[in-house]
Design a protein around this motif. Structure first.
Motif, PDB file in Angstrom:
ATOM      1  N   PRO A   1      27.531  -2.078   3.703  1.00 17.08           N
ATOM      2  CA  PRO A   1      27.924  -3.430   3.332  1.00 17.08           C
ATOM      3  C   PRO A   1      27.095  -3.989   2.175  1.00 17.08           C
ATOM      4  CG  PRO A   1      26.504  -3.500   5.247  1.00 17.08           C
ATOM      5  CD  PRO A   1      26.715  -2.045   4.926  1.00 17.08           C
ATOM      6  N   VAL A   2      27.699  -4.895   1.427  1.00 15.39           N
ATOM      7  CA  VAL A   2      26.984  -5.756   0.492  1.00 15.39           C
ATOM      8  C   VAL A   2      26.849  -7.096   1.205  1.00 15.39           C
ATOM      9  CG1 VAL A   2      27.078  -6.970  -1.711  1.00 15.39           C
ATOM     10  CG2 VAL A   2      27.865  -4.599  -1.560  1.00 15.39           C
ATOM     11  N   THR A   3      25.653  -7.419   1.608  1.00 15.99           N
ATOM     12  CA  THR A   3      25.443  -8.578   2.461  1.00 15.99           C
ATOM     13  C   THR A   3      25.289  -9.865   1.660  1.00 15.99           C
ATOM     14  OG1 THR A   3      23.043  -8.320   2.463  1.00 15.99           O
ATOM     15  CG2 THR A   3      24.281  -7.088   4.143  1.00 15.99           C
ATOM     16  N   VAL A   4      25.479 -10.978   2.369  1.00 11.12           N
ATOM     17  CA  VAL A   4      25.236 -12.280   1.765  1.00 11.12           C
ATOM     18  C   VAL A   4      23.786 -12.388   1.322  1.00 11.12           C
ATOM     19  CG1 VAL A   4      25.177 -14.770   2.182  1.00 11.12           C
ATOM     20  CG2 VAL A   4      27.083 -13.394   3.076  1.00 11.12           C
ATOM     21  N   ALA A   5      22.870 -11.816   2.097  1.00  8.75           N
ATOM     22  CA  ALA A   5      21.449 -11.863   1.741  1.00  8.75           C
ATOM     23  C   ALA A   5      21.195 -11.132   0.430  1.00  8.75           C
ATOM     24  CB  ALA A   5      20.619 -11.258   2.864  1.00  8.75           C
ATOM     25  N   ALA A   6      21.841  -9.956   0.229  1.00 10.71           N
ATOM     26  CA  ALA A   6      21.668  -9.215  -1.016  1.00 10.71           C
ATOM     27  C   ALA A   6      22.239 -10.002  -2.198  1.00 10.71           C
ATOM     28  CB  ALA A   6      22.346  -7.854  -0.914  1.00 10.71           C
ATOM     29  N   LEU A   7      23.388 -10.618  -1.987  1.00  9.30           N
ATOM     30  CA  LEU A   7      23.985 -11.438  -3.038  1.00  9.30           C
ATOM     31  C   LEU A   7      23.071 -12.596  -3.415  1.00  9.30           C
ATOM     32  CD1 LEU A   7      26.334 -12.366  -4.833  1.00  9.30           C
ATOM     33  CD2 LEU A   7      27.336 -13.461  -2.820  1.00  9.30           C
ATOM     34  N   THR A   8      22.525 -13.262  -2.422  1.00 10.45           N
ATOM     35  CA  THR A   8      21.628 -14.394  -2.672  1.00 10.45           C
ATOM     36  C   THR A   8      20.381 -13.955  -3.437  1.00 10.45           C
ATOM     37  OG1 THR A   8      22.413 -15.485  -0.661  1.00 10.45           O
ATOM     38  CG2 THR A   8      20.305 -16.242  -1.575  1.00 10.45           C
ATOM     39  N   HIS A   9      19.850 -12.777  -3.084  1.00 13.89           N
ATOM     40  CA  HIS A   9      18.643 -12.278  -3.734  1.00 13.89           C
ATOM     41  C   HIS A   9      18.907 -11.922  -5.195  1.00 13.89           C
ATOM     42  CE1 HIS A   9      14.869 -10.109  -4.332  1.00 13.89           C
ATOM     43  NE2 HIS A   9      15.594  -9.116  -4.849  1.00 13.89           N
ATOM     44  N   TRP A  10      20.022 -11.216  -5.472  1.00 13.65           N
ATOM     45  CA  TRP A  10      20.264 -10.702  -6.811  1.00 13.65           C
ATOM     46  C   TRP A  10      20.947 -11.698  -7.734  1.00 13.65           C
ATOM     47  CZ3 TRP A  10      18.399  -6.554  -9.203  1.00 13.65           C
ATOM     48  CH2 TRP A  10      17.791  -5.562  -8.423  1.00 13.65           C
TER      49      TRP A  10
ATOM     50  N   GLU B   1       7.851   7.197 -11.762  1.00 12.63           N
ATOM     51  CA  GLU B   1       7.322   7.237 -13.132  1.00 12.63           C
ATOM     52  C   GLU B   1       7.940   6.154 -14.001  1.00 12.63           C
ATOM     53  OE1 GLU B   1       6.496  10.828 -15.259  1.00 12.63           O
ATOM     54  OE2 GLU B   1       7.133  12.016 -13.527  1.00 12.63           O
ATOM     55  N   ARG B   2       9.258   6.000 -13.910  1.00 11.66           N
ATOM     56  CA  ARG B   2       9.910   5.008 -14.758  1.00 11.66           C
ATOM     57  C   ARG B   2       9.545   3.593 -14.325  1.00 11.66           C
ATOM     58  NH1 ARG B   2      16.007   5.328 -17.009  1.00 11.66           N
ATOM     59  NH2 ARG B   2      15.016   7.172 -17.925  1.00 11.66           N
ATOM     60  N   ALA B   3       9.552   3.323 -13.043  1.00 15.99           N
ATOM     61  CA  ALA B   3       9.263   1.973 -12.547  1.00 15.99           C
ATOM     62  C   ALA B   3       7.841   1.551 -12.889  1.00 15.99           C
ATOM     63  CB  ALA B   3       9.497   1.900 -11.041  1.00 15.99           C
ATOM     64  N   ALA B   4       6.927   2.521 -12.972  1.00 14.72           N
ATOM     65  CA  ALA B   4       5.536   2.192 -13.291  1.00 14.72           C
ATOM     66  C   ALA B   4       5.404   1.605 -14.681  1.00 14.72           C
ATOM     67  CB  ALA B   4       4.663   3.439 -13.158  1.00 14.72           C
ATOM     68  N   HIS B   5       6.366   1.901 -15.554  1.00 15.26           N
ATOM     69  CA  HIS B   5       6.309   1.410 -16.930  1.00 15.26           C
ATOM     70  C   HIS B   5       7.179   0.174 -17.145  1.00 15.26           C
ATOM     71  CE1 HIS B   5       4.904   5.588 -17.339  1.00 15.26           C
ATOM     72  NE2 HIS B   5       4.260   5.166 -18.412  1.00 15.26           N
ATOM     73  N   LEU B   6       7.894  -0.243 -16.120  1.00 14.98           N
ATOM     74  CA  LEU B   6       8.758  -1.407 -16.242  1.00 14.98           C
ATOM     75  C   LEU B   6       8.012  -2.676 -15.889  1.00 14.98           C
ATOM     76  CD1 LEU B   6      12.089  -0.125 -14.636  1.00 14.98           C
ATOM     77  CD2 LEU B   6      11.582  -0.399 -17.065  1.00 14.98           C
ATOM     78  N   GLN B   7       8.295  -3.721 -16.620  1.00 17.85           N
ATOM     79  CA  GLN B   7       7.758  -5.035 -16.308  1.00 17.85           C
ATOM     80  C   GLN B   7       8.869  -5.861 -15.670  1.00 17.85           C
ATOM     81  OE1 GLN B   7       4.585  -6.005 -16.609  1.00 17.85           O
ATOM     82  NE2 GLN B   7       4.085  -3.946 -17.354  1.00 17.85           N
ATOM     83  N   PRO B   8       8.746  -6.171 -14.363  1.00 13.38           N
ATOM     84  CA  PRO B   8       9.801  -6.965 -13.708  1.00 13.38           C
ATOM     85  C   PRO B   8      10.036  -8.277 -14.444  1.00 13.38           C
ATOM     86  CG  PRO B   8       8.276  -6.069 -12.089  1.00 13.38           C
ATOM     87  CD  PRO B   8       7.658  -5.806 -13.436  1.00 13.38           C
ATOM     88  N   GLN B   9      11.308  -8.607 -14.639  1.00 17.68           N
ATOM     89  CA  GLN B   9      11.667  -9.815 -15.378  1.00 17.68           C
ATOM     90  C   GLN B   9      12.707 -10.606 -14.601  1.00 17.68           C
ATOM     91  OE1 GLN B   9      12.855  -8.930 -19.425  1.00 17.68           O
ATOM     92  NE2 GLN B   9      11.453  -7.193 -19.553  1.00 17.68           N
ATOM     93  N   GLY B  10      12.812 -11.888 -14.955  1.00 12.56           N
ATOM     94  CA  GLY B  10      13.877 -12.714 -14.410  1.00 12.56           C
ATOM     95  C   GLY B  10      13.880 -12.825 -12.909  1.00 12.56           C
ATOM     96  N   GLY B  11      12.712 -12.899 -12.285  1.00 11.83           N
ATOM     97  CA  GLY B  11      12.648 -13.034 -10.840  1.00 11.83           C
ATOM     98  C   GLY B  11      12.646 -11.721 -10.097  1.00 11.83           C
ATOM     99  N   MET B  12      12.663 -10.602 -10.823  1.00  7.87           N
ATOM    100  CA  MET B  12      12.618  -9.288 -10.171  1.00  7.87           C
ATOM    101  C   MET B  12      11.280  -9.058  -9.492  1.00  7.87           C
ATOM    102  SD  MET B  12      14.236  -6.249 -12.509  1.00  7.87           S
ATOM    103  CE  MET B  12      15.941  -5.752 -12.360  1.00  7.87           C
ATOM    104  N   THR B  13      11.330  -8.395  -8.360  1.00  8.99           N
ATOM    105  CA  THR B  13      10.114  -7.903  -7.726  1.00  8.99           C
ATOM    106  C   THR B  13       9.885  -6.467  -8.188  1.00  8.99           C
ATOM    107  OG1 THR B  13      11.282  -7.018  -5.807  1.00  8.99           O
ATOM    108  CG2 THR B  13      10.594  -9.346  -5.708  1.00  8.99           C
TER     109      THR B  13
END
Length: 334
Positions: free
Chosen positions: A49-58, A113-125
């Motif tokens: 499922p795609v939950t309401v909680a996932a929609l609210t988070h993203w 490896e890729r995530a280690a080089h990413l800077q979370p943006q726009g409210g991303m964790t």
């Protein structure tokens, strides 16, 4: 949602993932075609499922930078639709990865490896950034795996050359000294100075509106590049004679007429590039065309297949839903 990072990992890392496809155990069975929605879901892909909680988070993450108007109205509805579409496509990728048997251990290593080089943006964790990296890597692997092309034969190369000979013709180039101006009076003044034996360099520098004046007025005329009236006059001219002004009416990008005063000083004859000279270029073109067709075939089948496994709740129906009347666009998985 497209990748947020500019980072491009070396090809060997993606190759490692591609080589691992099919090596992670038996592919899982295809997703079920859902008949109903689980409680608290806005959509379901198979049994996921795609939950309401996932929609609210993203929702605020997907909508970042789009001047969100979450209070009410079309802006909010568009943001919700975009987020539902993103979460559905995410499930398509995750489930396609499992059904194709992509090696999870290799994938997990590349994600780290890729995530280690990413800077979370726009409210991303940090977890969101890892999730996005996983989706990007799966999409890249699927695109590479499904954009293959059979070796191009010499017969195919020769046939393409025969059908498109004009593409490999190098046109004749007329070498001239030129004054190019958008003023008829300036063109006439330039011609008068030239007839009084002033140098082309001095006259071009004074009267020409073209950058060729920085090179003493040197200007090349080639068919298909310059206006046909100028080409015709130039190739019909005798060498050394001062011609013009040749008027070319205004057109797209030129709100006023252009006037040419010139003399021919040389000719570089045109020629046909031989097959042996362009064979590698043709081979590369045909290979890229076949790769694009292969990817388009895969993408079309991928979207049709996963749309059948997608059911959305009323009020959350987007093009990716099997119960939507709107066909999903033919774009590469993302």
């Amino acid at each position: 949602m497209s990748s947020r990072g500019d980072l491009r990992f070396a090809g060997c890392l993606l190759a490692a993932l591609l080589l691992a496809v099919g090596c992670g155990g038996s592919p899982s069975s295809p997703a079920l075609v859902p008949r109903h929605l689980p409680s608290g879901a806005v959509a379901t892909i198979g049994a996921s499922p795609v939950t309401v909680a996932a929609l609210t988070h993203w929702l605020p993450i997907v909508d970042v930078g789009q001047n969100p108007r979450h209070g009410s109205g079309a802006g909010h509805r568009r943001a919700v639709s975009d987020t539902v579409a993103f979460l559905i496509r995410a499930q398509w990728l995750l489930q396609e990865s499992r059904s194709e048997g992509i090696n999870e251990s290799v994938l997990n290593g590349l994600v780290s490896e890729r995530a280690a080089h990413l800077q979370p943006q726009g409210g991303m964790t940090r977890a969101d950034a890892s999730f996005q990296a996983r989706l990007d890597l799966i999409a890249e692997a699927l695109q590479h795996r499904n954009s293959g092309a059979a070796p191009v034969t010499q017969a195919q190369v020769a046939a393409h050359y025969a059908r498109h000979r004009e593409q490999f013709a190098v046109p004749a180039v007329l070498k001239t000294l030129m004054v190019l101006t958008h003023s008829r009076s300036a063109a006439l003044a330039a011609r008068a100075e030239l007839l009084r034996r002033s140098t082309w360099a001095a006259v071009a520098e004074r009267w020409s509106d073209d950058s060729s004046k920085l090179a003493g007025g040197a200007y090349n005329i080639a068919e298909g590049v310059q206006p046909s009236a100028l080409v015709h006059a130039g190739f019909a001219a005798r060498r050394g004679r001062i011609l013009g002004p040749i008027e070319v009416p205004s057109g797209t990008g030129h709100p006023v007429p252009t006037y040419y005063v010139f003399t021919v000083v040389g000719l570089q004859r045109g020629f046909q590039r031989p097959l042996f000279d362009v064979a590698a270029e043709i081979r590369e073109t045909l290979t890229e065309q076949e790769r694009a067709r292969s990817l388009a075939r895969f993408t079309s089948a991928y979207e049709r297949r996963w749309r059948r496994h997608t059911l959305c709740a009323p009020g959350y129906i987007v093009a990716q839903c099997g119960n939507s009347a709107v066909p999903v666009g033919r774009t590469a998985p993302n």
